[in-house]
Write a protein that holds these residues in place. Structure first.
Motif, PDB file in Angstrom:
ATOM      1  N   MET A 152       0.807  -1.205   0.000  1.00 56.61           N
ATOM      2  CA  MET A 152       0.000   0.000   0.000  1.00 56.61           C
ATOM      3  C   MET A 152       0.843   1.259   0.000  1.00 56.61           C
ATOM      4  O   MET A 152       0.457   2.260  -0.591  1.00 56.61           O
ATOM      5  CB  MET A 152      -0.879   0.044   1.255  1.00 56.61           C
ATOM      6  N   ALA A 153       1.985   1.228   0.659  1.00 56.33           N
ATOM      7  CA  ALA A 153       2.767   2.457   0.862  1.00 56.33           C
ATOM      8  C   ALA A 153       3.087   3.222  -0.420  1.00 56.33           C
ATOM      9  O   ALA A 153       2.986   4.444  -0.423  1.00 56.33           O
ATOM     10  CB  ALA A 153       4.044   2.138   1.631  1.00 56.33           C
ATOM     11  N   PRO A 154       3.460   2.565  -1.522  1.00 61.31           N
ATOM     12  CA  PRO A 154       3.771   3.350  -2.724  1.00 61.31           C
ATOM     13  C   PRO A 154       2.575   4.082  -3.320  1.00 61.31           C
ATOM     14  O   PRO A 154       2.760   4.955  -4.166  1.00 61.31           O
ATOM     15  CB  PRO A 154       4.303   2.302  -3.712  1.00 61.31           C
ATOM     16  N   THR A 155       1.381   3.738  -2.903  1.00 60.39           N
ATOM     17  CA  THR A 155       0.198   4.432  -3.427  1.00 60.39           C
ATOM     18  C   THR A 155      -0.405   5.399  -2.418  1.00 60.39           C
ATOM     19  O   THR A 155      -1.394   6.057  -2.721  1.00 60.39           O
ATOM     20  CB  THR A 155      -0.884   3.419  -3.867  1.00 60.39           C
ATOM     21  N   LEU A 156       0.175   5.497  -1.258  1.00 59.03           N
ATOM     22  CA  LEU A 156      -0.306   6.431  -0.238  1.00 59.03           C
ATOM     23  C   LEU A 156       0.477   7.740  -0.385  1.00 59.03           C
ATOM     24  O   LEU A 156       1.375   8.051   0.399  1.00 59.03           O
ATOM     25  CB  LEU A 156      -0.154   5.836   1.162  1.00 59.03           C
ATOM     26  N   LEU A 157       0.131   8.477  -1.418  1.00 58.02           N
ATOM     27  CA  LEU A 157       0.822   9.711  -1.777  1.00 58.02           C
ATOM     28  C   LEU A 157      -0.127  10.886  -1.649  1.00 58.02           C
ATOM     29  O   LEU A 157      -1.293  10.790  -2.026  1.00 58.02           O
ATOM     30  CB  LEU A 157       1.341   9.620  -3.215  1.00 58.02           C
ATOM     31  N   TYR A 158       0.400  11.983  -1.154  1.00 61.01           N
ATOM     32  CA  TYR A 158      -0.403  13.190  -0.954  1.00 61.01           C
ATOM     33  C   TYR A 158       0.357  14.390  -1.482  1.00 61.01           C
ATOM     34  O   TYR A 158       1.563  14.320  -1.716  1.00 61.01           O
ATOM     35  CB  TYR A 158      -0.741  13.349   0.533  1.00 61.01           C
ATOM     36  N   ALA A 159      -0.344  15.488  -1.620  1.00 55.16           N
ATOM     37  CA  ALA A 159       0.306  16.718  -2.073  1.00 55.16           C
ATOM     38  C   ALA A 159       1.412  17.091  -1.094  1.00 55.16           C
ATOM     39  O   ALA A 159       1.296  16.863   0.115  1.00 55.16           O
ATOM     40  CB  ALA A 159      -0.724  17.845  -2.173  1.00 55.16           C
ATOM     41  N   VAL A 160       2.485  17.632  -1.624  1.00 58.83           N
ATOM     42  CA  VAL A 160       3.596  18.056  -0.769  1.00 58.83           C
ATOM     43  C   VAL A 160       3.092  19.196   0.116  1.00 58.83           C
ATOM     44  O   VAL A 160       2.529  20.173  -0.372  1.00 58.83           O
ATOM     45  CB  VAL A 160       4.789  18.514  -1.640  1.00 58.83           C
ATOM     46  N   PRO A 161       3.252  19.058   1.446  1.00 56.48           N
ATOM     47  CA  PRO A 161       2.747  20.083   2.366  1.00 56.48           C
ATOM     48  C   PRO A 161       3.414  21.434   2.158  1.00 56.48           C
ATOM     49  O   PRO A 161       4.600  21.524   1.857  1.00 56.48           O
ATOM     50  CB  PRO A 161       3.086  19.521   3.749  1.00 56.48           C
ATOM     51  N   GLU A 162       2.631  22.468   2.337  1.00 59.09           N
ATOM     52  CA  GLU A 162       3.128  23.845   2.234  1.00 59.09           C
ATOM     53  C   GLU A 162       3.685  24.282   3.591  1.00 59.09           C
ATOM     54  O   GLU A 162       3.062  24.031   4.622  1.00 59.09           O
ATOM     55  CB  GLU A 162       1.989  24.791   1.832  1.00 59.09           C
ATOM     56  N   PRO A 163       4.844  24.936   3.607  1.00 61.62           N
ATOM     57  CA  PRO A 163       5.418  25.394   4.880  1.00 61.62           C
ATOM     58  C   PRO A 163       4.493  26.325   5.658  1.00 61.62           C
ATOM     59  O   PRO A 163       4.508  26.332   6.888  1.00 61.62           O
ATOM     60  CB  PRO A 163       6.695  26.118   4.466  1.00 61.62           C
ATOM     61  N   ALA A 164       3.665  27.085   4.960  1.00 58.90           N
ATOM     62  CA  ALA A 164       2.773  28.031   5.644  1.00 58.90           C
ATOM     63  C   ALA A 164       1.673  27.320   6.416  1.00 58.90           C
ATOM     64  O   ALA A 164       1.274  27.757   7.495  1.00 58.90           O
ATOM     65  CB  ALA A 164       2.151  28.979   4.623  1.00 58.90           C
ATOM     66  N   THR A 165       1.167  26.196   5.895  1.00 54.39           N
ATOM     67  CA  THR A 165       0.048  25.506   6.540  1.00 54.39           C
ATOM     68  C   THR A 165       0.480  24.333   7.413  1.00 54.39           C
ATOM     69  O   THR A 165      -0.224  23.977   8.349  1.00 54.39           O
ATOM     70  CB  THR A 165      -0.959  24.993   5.490  1.00 54.39           C
ATOM     71  N   ALA A 166       1.612  23.724   7.090  1.00 53.21           N
ATOM     72  CA  ALA A 166       2.087  22.571   7.862  1.00 53.21           C
ATOM     73  C   ALA A 166       3.614  22.590   7.912  1.00 53.21           C
ATOM     74  O   ALA A 166       4.279  21.823   7.208  1.00 53.21           O
ATOM     75  CB  ALA A 166       1.578  21.290   7.229  1.00 53.21           C
ATOM     76  N   PRO A 167       4.190  23.460   8.735  1.00 51.24           N
ATOM     77  CA  PRO A 167       5.655  23.616   8.735  1.00 51.24           C
ATOM     78  C   PRO A 167       6.411  22.338   9.097  1.00 51.24           C
ATOM     79  O   PRO A 167       7.445  22.052   8.506  1.00 51.24           O
ATOM     80  CB  PRO A 167       5.910  24.726   9.746  1.00 51.24           C
ATOM     81  N   PHE A 168       5.901  21.570  10.044  1.00 48.33           N
ATOM     82  CA  PHE A 168       6.597  20.341  10.443  1.00 48.33           C
ATOM     83  C   PHE A 168       6.580  19.323   9.311  1.00 48.33           C
ATOM     84  O   PHE A 168       7.605  18.744   8.960  1.00 48.33           O
ATOM     85  CB  PHE A 168       5.970  19.750  11.711  1.00 48.33           C
ATOM     86  N   LEU A 169       5.394  19.093   8.723  1.00 50.59           N
ATOM     87  CA  LEU A 169       5.300  18.146   7.607  1.00 50.59           C
ATOM     88  C   LEU A 169       6.121  18.615   6.414  1.00 50.59           C
ATOM     89  O   LEU A 169       6.766  17.809   5.737  1.00 50.59           O
ATOM     90  CB  LEU A 169       3.840  17.949   7.198  1.00 50.59           C
ATOM     91  N   ALA A 170       6.119  19.916   6.157  1.00 51.40           N
ATOM     92  CA  ALA A 170       6.878  20.454   5.028  1.00 51.40           C
ATOM     93  C   ALA A 170       8.381  20.272   5.224  1.00 51.40           C
ATOM     94  O   ALA A 170       9.124  20.140   4.247  1.00 51.40           O
ATOM     95  CB  ALA A 170       6.544  21.925   4.826  1.00 51.40           C
ATOM     96  N   ALA A 171       8.830  20.252   6.466  1.00 46.63           N
ATOM     97  CA  ALA A 171      10.255  20.032   6.727  1.00 46.63           C
ATOM     98  C   ALA A 171      10.654  18.586   6.450  1.00 46.63           C
ATOM     99  O   ALA A 171      11.807  18.299   6.112  1.00 46.63           O
ATOM    100  CB  ALA A 171      10.580  20.390   8.173  1.00 46.63           C
ATOM    101  N   ILE A 172       9.707  17.670   6.564  1.00 44.50           N
ATOM    102  CA  ILE A 172       9.977  16.245   6.347  1.00 44.50           C
ATOM    103  C   ILE A 172       9.725  15.852   4.898  1.00 44.50           C
ATOM    104  O   ILE A 172      10.474  15.082   4.312  1.00 44.50           O
ATOM    105  CB  ILE A 172       9.090  15.390   7.278  1.00 44.50           C
ATOM    106  N   ILE A 173       8.655  16.378   4.323  1.00 47.67           N
ATOM    107  CA  ILE A 173       8.226  15.988   2.978  1.00 47.67           C
ATOM    108  C   ILE A 173       8.428  17.161   2.037  1.00 47.67           C
ATOM    109  O   ILE A 173       7.700  18.140   2.092  1.00 47.67           O
ATOM    110  CB  ILE A 173       6.744  15.551   2.991  1.00 47.67           C
ATOM    111  N   LYS A 174       9.437  17.026   1.170  1.00 48.82           N
ATOM    112  CA  LYS A 174       9.747  18.099   0.220  1.00 48.82           C
ATOM    113  C   LYS A 174       9.362  17.735  -1.214  1.00 48.82           C
ATOM    114  O   LYS A 174       9.173  18.610  -2.040  1.00 48.82           O
ATOM    115  CB  LYS A 174      11.221  18.442   0.299  1.00 48.82           C
ATOM    116  N   THR A 175       9.263  16.427  -1.506  1.00 52.40           N
ATOM    117  CA  THR A 175       8.856  15.962  -2.843  1.00 52.40           C
ATOM    118  C   THR A 175       7.969  14.731  -2.673  1.00 52.40           C
ATOM    119  O   THR A 175       7.912  14.137  -1.587  1.00 52.40           O
ATOM    120  CB  THR A 175      10.072  15.566  -3.709  1.00 52.40           C
TER     121      THR A 175
END
Length: 198
Positions: A1-24
Motif C-alpha cells: 500500500m505504501a507506494p500508493t499512499l501519496l499526498y500533495a507536498v505540504p506547504e510550509p505556511a500551513t504545515a511547517p513540520f510536515l513540510a520540513a519532512i516531505i519536500k517531494t
C-alpha cells in the motif's frame, strides 16, 4: 500500500513540520532507482519505510529492552488480525482517497502515519511473541522427553515458522505487484496522478 499512499507536498505556511519532512513526492515512498545519498546533495527520504521499520524495531524490542509482558497464547492472532484490518483500511484509502477528502491532505498524512505506525507495531509484536512462545513452549512441554529430542523439536518449530514467514513475504510481494498498479489506476481515474508522477 505504501507506494500508493501519496499526498500533495505540504506547504510550509500551513504545515511547517510536515513540510520540513516531505519536500517531494518521492519523500513518501520512492519508486525505482534513485541517486545514492553519497552523490546527492539532498538524499531521498523514505517516510513510510522509516515509520514502519522504526515501529517494528520498537515492538520487536518490547520483551527484551522494554521488559513488557508477552502476549498470552490466546491473543497471539490479534496482531495479525489488526494487520488485516490495516490492509483493508489503507487499500480503501489508496483507492478512494477518503481521508484526504474528509481531513485534507495534511490530515490524511498524519492519519496514514499513525496507521503505518500501528502496522509496524503489529508486525513486530506478532514476530517477537511467536518466537518467544517457541522458546517458552520448549521449556513447558519438554518434561518427560530427552534433551536431544526437545532441541530437535525446537529447531523444527523455529524452521517451520521461519519458512512460513518467508513464504508470507513472497506471497505478499506477488499480491503487491498486482495490487499497486491497480490502485494507481483507480487513483488516476479519479484525477489523482501522484503515482504516475514518481
Amino acid at each position: 500500500m505504501a507506494p500508493t499512499l501519496l499526498y500533495a507536498v505540504p506547504e510550509p505556511a500551513t504545515a511547517p513540520f510536515l513540510a520540513a519532512i516531505i519536500k517531494t513526492l518521492r519523500d513518501y515512498y520512492p519508486l525505482g532507482l534513485s541517486l545514492s545519498p553519497i552523490h546527492s546533495p539532498d538524499p531521498p527520504r523514505r517516510l513510510w519505510q522509516l515509520v514502519y521499520q522504526t515501529f517494528v524495531f520498537l515492538s520487536r524490542s518490547s520483551l527484551s529492552i522494554f521488559h513488557l509482558p508477552p502476549l498470552p497464547r490466546s491473543l497471539l492472532p490479534l496482531p495479525t488480525l489488526v494487520q488485516l484490518c490495516l490492509l483493508f483500511l489503507t487499500s480503501y484509502e489508496a483507492s478512494t482517497g477518503v481521508l484526504s477528502t474528509h481531513f485534507g491532505e495534511n490530515g490524511a498524512i498524519v492519519i496514514v502515519f499513525f496507521l503505518i505506525s500501528l502496522e509496524g507495531l503489529s508486525g513486530g509484536l506478532a514476530y517477537v511473541n511467536v518466537f518467544y512462545r517457541l522458546g517458552l513452549d520448549d521449556e513447558e512441554e519438554g518434561e518427560g522427553k530427552d534433551k536431544g529430542r526437545r532441541e530437535r523439536e525446537r529447531e523444527f518449530r523455529i524452521a517451520s515458522v521461519g519458512f512460513a514467514d518467508t513464504l508470507g513475504i513472497l506471497v505478499a510481494s506477488g499480491v503487491a505487484s498486482a495490487l499497486e498498479p491497480w490502485l494507481c489506476r483507480l487513483q488516476v481515474e479519479r484525477g489523482r496522478t501522484f503515482c504516475k508522477e514518481l
